[in-house]
Enzyme design. Sequence first.
Site, mmCIF file in Angstrom:
data_model
loop_
_atom_site.group_PDB
_atom_site.id
_atom_site.type_symbol
_atom_site.label_atom_id
_atom_site.label_comp_id
_atom_site.label_asym_id
_atom_site.label_seq_id
_atom_site.Cartn_x
_atom_site.Cartn_y
_atom_site.Cartn_z
ATOM 1 N N GLN A 1 -10.234 4.889 -1.230
ATOM 2 C CA GLN A 1 -10.666 4.019 -2.320
ATOM 3 C C GLN A 1 -11.646 2.965 -1.828
ATOM 4 O O GLN A 1 -12.652 2.666 -2.485
ATOM 5 C CB GLN A 1 -9.456 3.341 -2.958
ATOM 6 C CG GLN A 1 -8.668 4.229 -3.903
ATOM 7 C CD GLN A 1 -9.472 4.547 -5.144
ATOM 8 O OE1 GLN A 1 -9.631 3.721 -6.029
ATOM 9 N NE2 GLN A 1 -10.004 5.747 -5.216
ATOM 10 N N LYS B 1 -3.816 6.487 3.366
ATOM 11 C CA LYS B 1 -4.959 7.401 3.439
ATOM 12 C C LYS B 1 -5.775 7.336 2.154
ATOM 13 O O LYS B 1 -7.017 7.309 2.180
ATOM 14 C CB LYS B 1 -4.462 8.822 3.697
ATOM 15 C CG LYS B 1 -5.509 9.784 4.212
ATOM 16 C CD LYS B 1 -4.848 11.079 4.661
ATOM 17 C CE LYS B 1 -5.834 12.000 5.354
ATOM 18 N NZ LYS B 1 -5.179 13.244 5.834
ATOM 19 N N ILE C 1 0.852 -1.177 0.000
ATOM 20 C CA ILE C 1 0.000 0.000 0.000
ATOM 21 C C ILE C 1 0.897 1.239 0.000
ATOM 22 O O ILE C 1 1.610 1.511 0.964
ATOM 23 C CB ILE C 1 -0.939 0.005 1.218
ATOM 24 C CG1 ILE C 1 -1.795 -1.271 1.221
ATOM 25 C CG2 ILE C 1 -1.813 1.243 1.199
ATOM 26 C CD1 ILE C 1 -2.628 -1.482 -0.024
ATOM 27 N N GLU D 1 -10.278 -1.323 -8.141
ATOM 28 C CA GLU D 1 -11.398 -2.153 -8.599
ATOM 29 C C GLU D 1 -11.830 -3.156 -7.536
ATOM 30 O O GLU D 1 -13.023 -3.337 -7.285
ATOM 31 C CB GLU D 1 -11.009 -2.917 -9.878
ATOM 32 C CG GLU D 1 -10.301 -2.116 -10.931
ATOM 33 C CD GLU D 1 -11.166 -1.090 -11.620
ATOM 34 O OE1 GLU D 1 -12.399 -1.145 -11.460
ATOM 35 O OE2 GLU D 1 -10.613 -0.227 -12.316
#
Length: 731
Positions: A631, A626, A622, A698
């Site tokens: 997302q 934040k 990641i 996604e």
Amino acid sequence: MSPQPQAAVGAPLSRVDGRLKVTGKAQYAAEHDIDGAVHAVIVDASIGRGRITSIDTRAALAHAGVLRVIHHSNAPKLPYRDNPGSNNPPGRRLRVFQDDKVLFHGQPVAVVIATTLEAAQHGASLVEVRYDAEQPSTDLYEAKPDKPTTYARGDAEAALRSAAVRLDLTYELARNHHNPMEPHATIARWDGDKLTVWDKTQWVVGTRDELSTVFDVPKDSVRVINPFVGGAFGSGLRCWPHTIVAALAARVTGRPVKLVLSRRQMYFGTGYRPSYAYRLRLGSDRRGRLTAMAHEMDSETSSYETFTETVMPAGQMLYSMPNVSQAYRPVPLDVNTPIWMRGPGFASAAFVIESAMDELAHKLGVDPIELRRRNEPNEDESNGLPFSTRRLRDCYTVGARQFGWHRRNPKPRARREGDWLIGMGVAVGVYETQRNQAQARVHLDADGTALVETAASDMGPGTYTSQTQVAADALGLTLRTVTVRLGDSLFPPTPPHGGSQTMASVGSAVLDGCNQVRRQAIELAVGDRKSPLYGVPAADIVVRGGRLHVKNNPARGETYRSLLARNDRPHLEALGSFAGAPSPERHSFYAYNATFAEVAVDATLGLVRVRRMLGVYDAGRIISPKLAESQAIGGIVGGIGTALLEHTVTDHRDGRIVNANLADYLVPVNADVPEVKAIYLDGEDREADPLGVKGLGEVVHVGVAPAIANAVFNATGRRARQLPITAEALL
């Protein structure tokens, strides 16, 4: 070279472009102030199929301010050369104003150009179009499908016949529209044979190439600019007809032309997530070990292009089973062409597969998580490749603990609070890790600041911020000394900003370019007799805060600024690149999630309220926690819309979209959004790309709708096999 200290990557930083956005200084497509620009408004077809018999423009041309009305009878012929590298589906793309055919309701049939927006709007209302109308075919359940794309392993039919437990289920998924806050818009200007376009797009390179082929001009004669995108969710992944109309109008009038689609026009001027009729038959033993699944998928597409999406892979690799058959059939209709929408294909498949798994768990009396654990594969059974990483078991464990899954009553309709029936559900999400070729130019100035340029877009996930973080750490600079520029086709090319591929593809190119520049500086220092680093092995040097120094001796070093000034170097520069996924792949690459939902359903009214949601994600490294949390929240909110609210309604008599507005097409608002929590598992996937990321824009959407549907069943005992889940279905 020594690994660089990681100060920015992994830190929960605010958006570097946040101030521009909240102060209104970020310019979106329609906001660029172009001298001499006039306004264009499209006249769209009021029939669903047929031919134009006449267009009367006299009243429009007589209206003050109207300059031209362009339509098929007076428009110049456009070459429309093939564009093989585009996102255009197979078929013959819509050719604006090139003939009298009407292929769908809302198709552009004319455009009015005027000196003011108001004059163009009123002029468009004065254009009278007459048609020879035919009955359109817009009903997925009445039309004839095309030949299917198929997949098979084992013998699914024989396995289903002999299965101890069998389910035969049919699901229906409604069409969804993207509805981003920023409408689609284009400003086009010709300077001789050179075309400049300010356009809402997720792929400036793709829009450039489409304009080049439509107008038959060299690619280097077209420039597409789009530094900011006000949301898109996939709607900007191809160049739509209105962009061609704007460029055509600018060429005909010799003036820059601004064209903004109305909210209504976005329902047929751009694409949408297609509707599905999906039959799933599955078989298992009495312990829930899957033996077979047979998938039959019908999905809408237009009559002139065959749009397909990746709806098949999830059914091939998500669970272990020896026998699988699939048939995916596009159904040509008199509609405009669909396009990818967040979690494309995988989100639709997940609703069906994960709902069916919940149905099987209930039939067997097995906990839904335990059923999924029993069917966890050891490899990707669709191709025999090992998974690069697959931590779904960890997602289940962490999610169940954090969500309080042990408090779930497996008996439907068993938990009640006053008028509300309470239920919990879980579902799995999966999305492929896409990587494609990308480039980025990195420029380190003598003053110690850096500039990164790449053609990628930022439609909201935070590309400006995440790329700045990667560049800052790779160059050893602070965030405020790095500037990232995006959204210009003159910048080094990148793939489309979609499919969760930007961080892996563009980020890896940025990393490569920054590493090259840092190496150039280190090599310059160790070879410079006047440098404190002269003669030090290059592998022992790192950069922090713009200062090169010996890794274990921070006192010995110097700044970029002093090094470049002494060597009379105004800058260092490199073109970073990423080659994309290798061919053939040696691993199977996916991101995963386990999504948990708790709902309350009014026992009398059938009203569903989502009370809590949790997503646990295996998405690799990641870069920006934040932004990642943002997302996840966005993906879950979108999934709530898909599950409970969103549904495009078509009047099959004439193909008109009945609810083409934000009053009647329902999307989640604050009151619909519950407590949402996201957990990202620590880890990385270095097999996927140099950054170790797997993509997360996604996957955070996939699995949300079935988790809610499964929770609704647990609350009510009513199984919803149609999306959205309406009150009528629960009464």
